[in-house]
Design a protein around this motif. Structure first.
Motif, PDB file in Angstrom:
ATOM      1  N   LEU A 102       0.831  -1.203   0.000  1.00 24.36           N
ATOM      2  CA  LEU A 102       0.000   0.000   0.000  1.00 24.36           C
ATOM      3  C   LEU A 102       0.865   1.251   0.000  1.00 24.36           C
ATOM      4  O   LEU A 102       0.558   2.243  -0.680  1.00 24.36           O
ATOM      5  CB  LEU A 102      -0.931  -0.015   1.218  1.00 24.36           C
ATOM      6  N   GLU A 103       1.967   1.198   0.726  1.00 25.07           N
ATOM      7  CA  GLU A 103       2.893   2.352   0.744  1.00 25.07           C
ATOM      8  C   GLU A 103       3.501   2.550  -0.641  1.00 25.07           C
ATOM      9  O   GLU A 103       3.625   3.685  -1.108  1.00 25.07           O
ATOM     10  CB  GLU A 103       3.992   2.118   1.779  1.00 25.07           C
ATOM     11  N   MET A 104       3.855   1.446  -1.323  1.00 26.05           N
ATOM     12  CA  MET A 104       4.413   1.552  -2.676  1.00 26.05           C
ATOM     13  C   MET A 104       3.378   2.089  -3.659  1.00 26.05           C
ATOM     14  O   MET A 104       3.732   2.687  -4.688  1.00 26.05           O
ATOM     15  CB  MET A 104       4.930   0.189  -3.144  1.00 26.05           C
ATOM     16  N   ALA A 105       2.105   1.894  -3.334  1.00 22.30           N
ATOM     17  CA  ALA A 105       1.027   2.410  -4.194  1.00 22.30           C
ATOM     18  C   ALA A 105       0.727   3.877  -3.922  1.00 22.30           C
ATOM     19  O   ALA A 105      -0.121   4.463  -4.600  1.00 22.30           O
ATOM     20  CB  ALA A 105      -0.234   1.573  -3.997  1.00 22.30           C
ATOM     21  N   GLY A 106       1.398   4.454  -2.929  1.00 22.14           N
ATOM     22  CA  GLY A 106       1.166   5.853  -2.611  1.00 22.14           C
ATOM     23  C   GLY A 106       0.070   6.071  -1.592  1.00 22.14           C
ATOM     24  O   GLY A 106      -0.433   7.185  -1.441  1.00 22.14           O
ATOM     25  N   GLY A 107      -0.308   4.994  -0.892  1.00 23.82           N
ATOM     26  CA  GLY A 107      -1.327   5.112   0.147  1.00 23.82           C
ATOM     27  C   GLY A 107      -2.696   4.649  -0.317  1.00 23.82           C
ATOM     28  O   GLY A 107      -2.904   4.275  -1.479  1.00 23.82           O
ATOM     29  N   ALA A 108      -3.639   4.661   0.607  1.00 25.02           N
ATOM     30  CA  ALA A 108      -4.991   4.180   0.330  1.00 25.02           C
ATOM     31  C   ALA A 108      -5.743   5.158  -0.564  1.00 25.02           C
ATOM     32  O   ALA A 108      -5.463   6.360  -0.557  1.00 25.02           O
ATOM     33  CB  ALA A 108      -5.752   3.984   1.642  1.00 25.02           C
TER      34      ALA A 108
END
Length: 527
Positions: free
Chosen positions: A356-362
């Motif tokens: 999720l952090e690699m995705a830039g957050g929720a």
């Protein structure tokens, strides 16, 4: 759950084929059927019918009805093992890898004055699936043509070997034979006649269909074969099996599937005059994600969702812990079953947070998850909602009735597929792994492939596996295909469920090895 033997290898299966044709099996339906005047069978179906053209059928509940009103060359034998027996054919023989010779039984009549079933009707029925580019044309795989060699005789010609022929193509949906004369009169070009069959050839006819209320079948007056056990069959659709359970307890049903969550209590305290039986299931249930929806285009977000989903928690809540976790599409006992998924069944919240952090957050806007309006499915959605909430992903649940749900990802129904994000889905299955992977090819995008997964290697493997006779090589292909699906992050396989049923002791049911009903074999109990 009770296990079932599945003899799937074509060469092993063909050992049961006599020189003159197909062996009839140990308990042919015809010898088990007897008539009782005035008798009515009342059965539950998990959804209402919506397609009665066997060349363009949708879902198993349509096939359950088609089995009653049409005839096939061969059909499944009820029992615990996957076997077939002759139905419309009196001879059926695989001459070589690409030629199957058949001879019809004389005297099978189509209703409405449309005459006797002939080899021309077989040719028309099978070839129209290809000519009209049916969404289920894959059931016939490399069918090239049917050569008619006599009034009742012909040869099915394949362009290459097709492993699923004997357990899918011939005894299932597209194997039903329709009247060429009747269909050509009813349609402009011999295409899809939808919900209005122009002629029947089975032991029953469709007397009446009231959408979302019942399907009413009555005896076919033109039927010359063994008489079925009941004068009438009423099939009552109920999306929610919990509702069906209550209807059974109230005396409104003679037969129903039951939920796994209800199984322990029913076994401990069954309704009066009731038999409960357990069967394994070939269903597969999963959480899917629309790869083309902008909110889910980041694979890291999809992988975060995969790892946040704890399957045992879902099974405890939705199935009372009775169901086992799935490792992929293909159930235990079938060629290509995986021993373990790529993502642990219990998930991994730490990994989920990393992705999720690699995705830039929720996402800032809640993701949507669509589900059928049934207790089990809604429970699954609620647990997934809570699990994703643990890593900060908000989820909104959209509950759909069956008519709305089963068209969610279909491009033919407009642009609704573009809005779909997460979906809880459940497909039926047949005893060949082809029937699992077939719906996820590129060709099925916008039809049944709602995740819109497309991979040329997957398509190539799917095609190659259809002709591969070495079981070990074939299994490796299907395991790789499931890996490829999971690697996209768009799939979280949950369970194959189980198939418990209950029925009144006045009824003797006829069930496939996965508990799907074969209604023409149901009889009133003679005890």
């Amino acid at each position: 759950m009770t296990t079932t033997t599945m003899n799937l290898g074509r060469r092993g299966f063909l050992k049961s084929v006599a020189a003159s044709g197909l062996a009839a099996g140990t308990m042919p339906l015809g010898t088990a059927i007897w008539a009782q005047s005035g008798s009515v069978l009342r059965a539950h179906s998990y959804a209402d019918i919506d397609a009665l053209d066997p060349g363009f059928y949708q879902n198993g509940y349509n096939v359950d009805v088609m089995n009653c009103i049409y005839s096939k060359l061969a059909r499944y034998v009820p029992g615990r093992e996957w076997e077939i027996e002759l139905e419309a054919a009196e001879e059926l023989e695989q001459v070589d890898d690409t030629h199957i010779r058949f001879r019809l039984k004389p005297g099978i009549m189509f209703t409405g004055g449309h005459g006797e079933m002939t080899a021309e009707d077989v040719k028309f029925s099978f070839e129209r699936v290809l000519e009209h580019d049916s969404p289920v044309k894959g059931d016939w795989g490399p069918l090239e043509r049917v050569d008619v060699t006599g009034k009742y005789e012909g040869t099915i010609v394949l362009s290459k070997p097709f492993e699923p022929l004997w357990l899918i193509a011939i005894p299932y949906g597209t194997g039903h034979i329709v009247s060429k004369k009747a269909v050509m009169e009813a349609t402009e070009d011999g295409g899809n006649f939808g919900m209005t069959p122009p002629a029947f050839s089975g032991p029953y006819v469709l007397e009446e269909w009231k959408p979302n209320q019942y399907v009413h079948l009555t005896r076919n007056p033109d039927w010359t074969g063994p008489m079925p056990g009941f004068d009438e069959i009423r099939i009552i659709p109920m999306d929610d099996e919990k509702v069906a359970e209550r209807a059974y307890e109230s005396g409104d049903l003679d037969y129903t599937a039951i939920t796994l969550s209800s199984l322990p209590s029913y076994k401990a305290n069954p309704p009066a005059n009731t038999t409960i039986e357990e069967y394994p299931s070939l269903y597969y249930v999963w959480v899917g994600m629309n790869l083309e929806n902008p909110a889910l285009e980041d694979i890291n977000l999809r992988k975060a969702i995969q790892h946040a989903i704890n399957i045992p928690q879902i099974l405890d809540a939705a199935y009372s812990g009775v169901a086992d976790p799935a490792t992929g599409l293909i159930a235990p006992g079938l060629i290509g079953h995986r021993e373990a998924p790529l993502v642990p069944v219990a998930g991994d919240l730490d990994k989920a947070r990393e992705f999720l952090e690699m995705a830039g957050g929720a996402p800032t806007t809640p993701l949507t998850i669509d589900t059928l309006n049934a207790t089990t499915w809604k429970t699954i959605a609620e647990v997934v909602q809570a699990q994703l909430g643990q890593i900060g992903i908000p989820v909104q649940i959209n509950v759909q009735d069956s008519g709305s749900f089963w068209t969610l990802g279909m491009e033919s129904e407009g642009d609704r597929w573009k809005d779909m994000q997460l979906v809880i889905n459940r497909f039926s299955m047949l005893p060949d792994p082809y029937y699992a992977t077939n719906w996820f090819t590129t060709e099925q995008v916008g039809v049944w492939n709602w995740e819109r997964f497309s991979n040329p290697e997957f398509d190539q493997l799917h095609e190659a596996a259809l002709s591969e006779s070495d079981d070990e090589k074939r299994a490796a292909m299907y395991r790789r295909m499931q890996d490829m699906m999971e690697e996209t992050g768009a799939y979280r396989f949950l369970t194959h469920e189980g198939s418990p049923v209950m029925f009144n002791d006045t009824v003797e049911p006829a069930l496939r090895p996965d508990a799907r009903p074969l209604y023409i074999g149901f009889t009133p109990d003679q005890a």
